[in-house]
Design a protein around this motif. Structure first.
Motif, mmCIF file in Angstrom:
data_model
loop_
_atom_site.group_PDB
_atom_site.id
_atom_site.type_symbol
_atom_site.label_atom_id
_atom_site.label_comp_id
_atom_site.label_asym_id
_atom_site.label_seq_id
_atom_site.Cartn_x
_atom_site.Cartn_y
_atom_site.Cartn_z
ATOM 1 N N HIS A 276 0.830 -1.209 0.000
ATOM 2 C CA HIS A 276 0.000 0.000 0.000
ATOM 3 C C HIS A 276 0.868 1.266 0.000
ATOM 4 C CE1 HIS A 276 -4.135 -1.823 1.249
ATOM 5 N NE2 HIS A 276 -3.658 -2.291 0.125
ATOM 6 N N LEU B 229 2.016 2.112 -3.471
ATOM 7 C CA LEU B 229 0.928 2.721 -4.226
ATOM 8 C C LEU B 229 0.810 4.185 -3.825
ATOM 9 C CD1 LEU B 229 -1.557 2.144 -6.092
ATOM 10 C CD2 LEU B 229 -2.875 1.898 -4.012
ATOM 11 N N LEU B 230 0.886 4.414 -2.532
ATOM 12 C CA LEU B 230 0.641 5.752 -2.000
ATOM 13 C C LEU B 230 1.778 6.700 -2.368
ATOM 14 C CD1 LEU B 230 -0.799 4.744 1.478
ATOM 15 C CD2 LEU B 230 -2.017 5.094 -0.662
ATOM 16 N N SER C 79 -3.909 -0.177 -9.982
ATOM 17 C CA SER C 79 -4.082 0.115 -8.558
ATOM 18 C C SER C 79 -5.160 -0.740 -7.903
ATOM 19 C CB SER C 79 -4.397 1.591 -8.368
ATOM 20 O OG SER C 79 -5.584 1.907 -9.048
ATOM 21 N N VAL D 183 -4.411 -2.532 -4.331
ATOM 22 C CA VAL D 183 -5.168 -2.355 -3.093
ATOM 23 C C VAL D 183 -5.669 -3.704 -2.589
ATOM 24 C CG1 VAL D 183 -7.247 -1.353 -2.070
ATOM 25 C CG2 VAL D 183 -5.843 0.017 -3.593
ATOM 26 N N GLU E 11 0.313 7.220 9.404
ATOM 27 C CA GLU E 11 0.318 7.708 8.022
ATOM 28 C C GLU E 11 -0.805 8.716 7.805
ATOM 29 O OE1 GLU E 11 1.684 5.308 4.803
ATOM 30 O OE2 GLU E 11 1.321 3.503 5.979
ATOM 31 N N ILE F 145 -0.764 12.777 6.668
ATOM 32 C CA ILE F 145 -1.515 13.374 5.562
ATOM 33 C C ILE F 145 -2.431 14.498 6.033
ATOM 34 C CG2 ILE F 145 -3.238 12.912 3.774
ATOM 35 C CD1 ILE F 145 -2.177 10.107 3.604
#
Lengths: 322, 322
Positions: free
Chosen positions: B83, B86-87, B105, B109, B146, B150
């Motif tokens: 993940h 991807l992020l 994606s 996920v 995380e 953000i």
């Protein structure tokens, strides 16, 4: 809190579950809190926590653990919806904008992950290893089913067997697990735990078939989403399977399913063709067969108001219009 | 299987863990199996499962449960990496293309979710509710950290306190949990469980600081990724904090951090400025302080070859070049 009439019997328990789920939101960063409140409160019917609660009522159970479990189940369900929405690029769910429509995908993935973790923590509060294990297996079944859909060589399969496997993973596995684990937290004898699992399984299968019927034959305003969205996304559901079996030469529905369609008119035509073919009635008959099996599963359980509520819940699932 | 020399002592155990993790791959769809094999085998150092194994060795423990736990920890770690990639839109990890660079994606996920579920199922195999609970709390800590990064109003914070909170969530929480739960599965007395948790915590903090140093001062070929990627992504790490504190009037590094930089030359200049400022040396000193605390934590444990391996592991973590 609004509950469907059948759940008046367990209204107070459901309110405890609601409060428990909101504990998620007690975190420092304001924007996330507001979003989680919005997500957790966005008007689901709370069928899964209700299943946990009702299944725990036949024999003595620790109410606090049952509340944690019900919160775990609904939080897990919410997490899977969040990732599903991202994956489907579905921008409407229950008539509200979905998370990924307003947020970016980073936040969506992470919020889903966070809720998975939170669900696992709630499940661990039951102090039952068997409950946690069933919980983990169910999440694997849900994710595994979706992966199979994406990667399987059986894509585009139009057999009922494949459809049933898919809706088991997607829906019935969590219904079954909710009822089974609810019973496990009570002093229910093993055969009754299994009976409740059977009830949940069959209820979940009926629920998903009805969902798939409503996607074609339901009312757009009541559903809060456009009719035929499964077709648009190429998802083959039971009514479509019945239709295609009766019309192997079909081109119109197949074209929509494959994504090669010109506009809404073509989708509407395909939907009408399926509706006029008798496929809705055949599918409804199937849903009713699963519903009957879910009622049968309850026959050996003590005859009390909770059992009656579960029988009523089966009726509700089959008769609902949204 | 290649293991770092310190782990020769537990090579057979690590091989069992490896086999256990591969059980994940016994699923029907070929494409996913190949990808999972690739992911699970992509050359991590297996520090976390080694921590579980070593921590379980001081007192009698059920080897099968320890294997499940070690597989759980590494599977969870792999899921978070998937993940994360991807992020971050990071297209290289350990010199190999990341999952999202080749897959879409959706699959990324879902595969991450599937591995989360699998990790939870492995954890449940320990039959220890306390282990499962620590496991869930750790995943919450990782995701929560995380999300905070953000959404937090503290974005762009340049305090060491904030940095330490962040690397605790990201790295040290799972190191601490690995050592603690490994010990819990043995008959270790509670103070020694806590001592091993302390060891894991401090080792994890040292590990992440060294990682952040290597991102600036390491060798691109050895690391398999370009130097300064944290700076490029606007991630403020300990060396940068030391640099900014010593140079409050800085513009070059701040410009790179904010994403307003022209090209690789500007990044390279910023990296050189940090390296020449003494910030690397100050950060290394901090890493060594955490390393010393991790060694101290082991003082009350039985003096045997496993304790010696853990002391060696601390040295390895601080001295590694990749």
């Amino acid at each position: 809190m609004k509950v469907i009439p059948i759940f008046e019997l367990i209204r107070e328990d459901l309110e405890c579950v609601e409060r428990k789920m909101r504990e998620v939101s007690r975190i420092e960063y304001e924007q996330l809190r507001a979003t989680l409140d919005y997500l957790l409160g966005s008007g689901g019917k709370r069928l899964r926590p209700a299943l946990v609660l009702l299944s725990s009522k036949f024999y003595p159970a620790d109410a606090e653990k049952v509340t944690s479990l019900a919160a775990a189940v609904e939080t897990l369900h919410t997490a899977t919806l969040i990732h599903d929405d991202l994956l489907d690029n579905a921008f409407l769910r229950r008539g509200n904008p979905t998370l990924n429509a307003t947020w970016n995908s980073v936040a969506t993935v992470l919020t889903g992950d966070y809720l998975f973790a939170r669900a696992a923590a709630f499940a661990a509060e039951t102090k039952s290893v068997r409950v946690v294990s069933i919980f983990a297996q169910t999440l694997m079944s849900i994710c595994g089913g979706e992966l199979k859909q994406i990667f399987g060589s059986d894509q585009g399969q139009t057999t009922r067997e494949y459809y049933y496997q898919r809706i088991y993973s997607k829906t019935a596995s969590l219904f079954a697990a909710s009822a089974e684990t609810g019973a496990l937290l009570s002093e229910a004898p093993e055969p009754e735990v299994q009976a409740l699992r059977d009830y949940g399984y069959n209820l979940g299968m009926a629920f998903q078939i009805v969902d798939d019927i409503l996607d074609l034959a339901g009312d757009e305003d009541e559903l809060g989403k456009p009719v035929g969205s499964d077709l648009r996304q190429g998802v083959i559901t039971l009514p479509t399977i019945y239709f295609l079996q009766a019309h192997p030469e079909d081109e119109a529905v197949t074209r929509v399913l494959s994504g090669r369609y010109g506009g809404d008119d073509e989708v509407r035509t395909a939907v009408e063709m399926i509706k006029e073919s008798g496929a809705i009635e055949s599918s409804t008959a199937e849903a009713k067969r699963f519903a009957a099996r879910s009622r049968d599963a309850l026959s050996t359980l003590p005859h009390n108001e909770y059992r009656q509520a579960m029988l009523d819940l089966t009726d509700f699932v089959v008769e609902r219009r949204k």
